[in-house]
Design a protein around this motif. Sequence first.
Motif: not given
Length: 224
Positions: A73-84
Motif C-alpha cells: 500500500i503506497w501513501m501520497f499525501v499533501e498535508p496542506l492541500g487535504g489531498w492523498r
Amino acid sequence: MWCIPPEQDAAFVCNMEQVLEVYQRPYDPRRPVVCMDEQPKQLISEVSQPIAIAPAQPERIDYEYVREGVCTIWMFVEPLGGWRKVPVTTNKTAIDWAQQVKQMVDDPRYALAERITLVCDNLNTHHLASLYQAFEPAEALRIAHKLELVHTPKHGSWLNVAESELSVLTRQCMDRRIAQLEEVGEEAQHWYERRNAKQVGVDWQFTTNDARIRLKRLYPKIKE
C-alpha cells in the motif's frame, strides 16, 4: 514508531531539521509538499465464514486462516492541500517506487507545479537513481527536474506525515482479513476519496525550535 537515537547524532538532527523546515513552508500550489510512504499488507482468506453479530452475541471468527501473499500500500499525501492518493501494488522495488512517483508527478493536480517537494523515508529505493532503473534517461531526468527529495533521518520515519496517514488508513479500513489485492485497492480508494472530499488536512505542530529544546541531547556539543 518513535525511534530516537540514545546520544548525540549530527546526521539525525540534520535530516530532522530539513524535514521540519519543509513543514513550516506556507502552502504554494506551484511548489507543493507531498509526503510518501509504503507498507505491506498481508492478504488473508478465511477457512470458515465468520458468523455475523447477533443480539447478545458478538461476531465470531475462526482462528484459522490461509495466507494469500502480500501486497504493498503506497501513501501520497499533501498535508496542506487535504489531498492523498493510495495505490496498491504487488511489489515495492526501486522500479515500483519510480513508477508511483511518475504517476504522482504526472497527476493533473500538479500540471502547473514548478517543483514538488517529496518527503520520504531514507530507504535505498527512495532516490532519484531509481528513476533511471525504470525509465529512459530523458524521461528519468524530466521527472527528476520536477522533484525536490527530502529524506527523514535513519530510524526517524515518525517525522513523515505519510506514516501517520497510513496509520489512520489501517485503523479505519485495513484492520481485518482481506484475501484479494483488488479488494485492498477498492477499500483504499473509497477511503482516500472520502477523506479528500472532506479536505482533511494535517496540522503538524512539532517545529525546529521545539526539537532544539525537547531533543537537545541529540545535538552535538560545540567546543568553544
